[in-house]
Design a protein around this motif. Structure first.
Motif, PDB file in Angstrom:
ATOM      1  N   ILE A 187       0.826  -1.202   0.000  1.00  0.00           N
ATOM      2  CA  ILE A 187       0.000   0.000   0.000  1.00  0.00           C
ATOM      3  C   ILE A 187       0.864   1.257   0.000  1.00  0.00           C
ATOM      4  CG2 ILE A 187      -1.675   1.324   1.361  1.00  0.00           C
ATOM      5  CD1 ILE A 187      -2.808  -1.380   2.310  1.00  0.00           C
ATOM      6  N   ASP A 221       1.011   4.203  -2.800  1.00  0.00           N
ATOM      7  CA  ASP A 221       0.741   5.592  -2.417  1.00  0.00           C
ATOM      8  C   ASP A 221       1.876   6.523  -2.833  1.00  0.00           C
ATOM      9  OD1 ASP A 221      -1.664   4.867  -1.327  1.00  0.00           O
ATOM     10  OD2 ASP A 221      -0.963   4.878   0.761  1.00  0.00           O
ATOM     11  N   HIS A 222       3.110   6.020  -2.766  1.00  0.00           N
ATOM     12  CA  HIS A 222       4.289   6.822  -3.134  1.00  0.00           C
ATOM     13  C   HIS A 222       4.637   6.689  -4.616  1.00  0.00           C
ATOM     14  CE1 HIS A 222       5.324   8.235   0.879  1.00  0.00           C
ATOM     15  NE2 HIS A 222       5.137   7.010   1.338  1.00  0.00           N
ATOM     16  N   GLN A 223       3.789   5.962  -5.350  1.00  0.00           N
ATOM     17  CA  GLN A 223       3.937   5.829  -6.791  1.00  0.00           C
ATOM     18  C   GLN A 223       5.293   5.241  -7.206  1.00  0.00           C
ATOM     19  OE1 GLN A 223       2.764   9.447  -8.835  1.00  0.00           O
ATOM     20  NE2 GLN A 223       1.226   9.899  -7.266  1.00  0.00           N
TER      21      GLN A 223
END
Length: 281
Positions: free
Chosen positions: A230, A234-236
C-alpha cells in the motif's frame, strides 16, 4: 566431546554425533565449518590433512563452538560471524537476520529488471545483504537502504565500509523516513512474513536466536507486506519486489492488484517454492 590430540577425522566424527543429535540437517557441514574456523583454515584443508592432530588453542575453541551449536542451538553463521550472500561475505550477528540463499532470487530479479541508473530502496535491510549485493553487481544503481533497528544499521554500515560499497543507509519504519519515497524507481524488501501461528514450526536455531522483529508479521504473516504494498502504491513507486513465505503468493499478488499495480508476477526459488512477488506499472 574430547578432541585433544585426536586427528581431524576423529574430531569431526565426534562433533558430528553431537550436532546430529540436535536434528540439524547440515550436521557434517556444521562440524566442518566450525573446525575449519577453529584451526584457521578452509574446509578443503580438512580433507587434505585428515590425520593432522587438533591441538592447543584450537581444541578449546572447537569444543566451545560445538557445545554452543549442539546445546545452545546457535546458528553456525553467528558462531562464525559471517555468511555468504551472492558474491559477498557479510558479517552477521544476532542483531540481524541471517541472509538466506533463497533471498538471492530477489537480487537476481532486480539486477535484470532495473534500468540504468535507477534509484532503488531496500526496506528492512538488516545486514545490508540485498542492498550491498545490488550495488556490487550493478554499480550504476543509486542504492538506499532502511531499517527500523539502529543496531541492524550498524551492522549494515560496517559491511558496506568493509566491502567498499556506496549505499546510503537511514533509519525508518518501513516507508517512513527523511527521504521522499516518490523519488525512487524501485523498492525491494525481504520483510518479516512468518505467521504467529507458525512460531512453533520454526527450528530452535531460528526462533531462539534470530531477531523476532525480522521474522513475525501478525496472524497471517502479511501485516508488513500489506503496509509495504500500500505504501509503495501511495508513493507511486513503479517497480516493487517482495520476498514472501511459501503459500502466500496469491495473497501478495492480490494485494498488489488491489493497490493499483496492473502487472504482477510470482517467481519460484531454486527449490521450486513460491518466493518473490513483483509488481510494476
Amino acid at each position: 566431546m574430547a578432541f585433544s590430540g585426536v586427528p581431524i577425522r576423529e574430531a569431526l566424527d565426534s562433533a558430528l554425533v553431537a550436532i546430529r543429535a540436535t536434528g540439524s540437517p547440515t550436521a557434517r557441514l556444521d562440524a566442518e565449518l566450525l573446525l575449519a574456523h577453529a584451526l584457521g583454515v578452509d574446509r578443503a584443508r580438512l580433507l587434505l590433512d585428515r590425520d593432522r592432530p587438533v591441538e592447543g588453542e584450537a581444541i578449546r575453541v572447537f569444543q566451545d563452538l560445538v557445545r554452543r551449536r549442539a546445546v545452545g542451538r546457535e546458528p553456525v553463521a553467528y558462531l562464525l560471524g559471517r555468511q555468504g550472500f551472492r558474491h559477498l561475505g557479510l558479517a552477521v550477528d544476532p542483531r540481524v537476520l541471517i541472509p538466506r540463499p533463497e533471498t538471492e532470487l530477489l537480487v537476481e530479479l532486480a539486477v535484470a529488471a532495473l534500468p540504468q541508473g535507477a534509484r532503488v530502496v531496500d526496506i528492512g535491510t538488516g545486514s545490508g545483504a540485498i542492498a550491498l549485493a545490488l550495488k556490487d553487481e550493478r554499480p550504476d544503481l543509486d542504492v538506499h537502504a532502511t531499517d527500523v533497528s539502529g543496531d541492524a544499521l550498524d551492522v549494515a554500515r560496517a559491511n558496506a565500509a568493509r566491502l567498499g560499497l556506496e549505499v546510503t543507509f537511514w533509519r525508518a519504519d518501513l516507508l517512513d523516513g527523511p527521504v521522499g519515497m516518490e523519488a525512487f524507481d524501485a523498492m525491494v524488501s525481504n520483510p518479516p512474513y512468518v505467521a504467529e501461528a507458525d512460531r512453533g514450526t520454526l527450528m530452535r536455531d531460528v526462533v531462539d536466536h534470530e531477531p523476532p522483529s525480522a521474522l513475525f508479521a501478525g496472524a497471517e504473516g502479511l501485516d508488513v507486506i500489506r503496509r509495504l504494498v500500500i505504501g509503495a502504491a501511495d508513493h507511486q513507486i513503479p517497480w516493487v519486489a517482495l520476498e514472501h513465505g511459501m503459500g502466500q503468493r496469491e495473497q501478495v499478488l492480490a494485494l498488489a492488484r488491489d493497490a493499483g499495480y496492473p502487472t504482477v508476477t510470482g517467481h519460484d526459488d531454486l527449490a521450486g517454492i513460491d518466493r518473490v512477488a513483483v509488481a510494476s506499472r
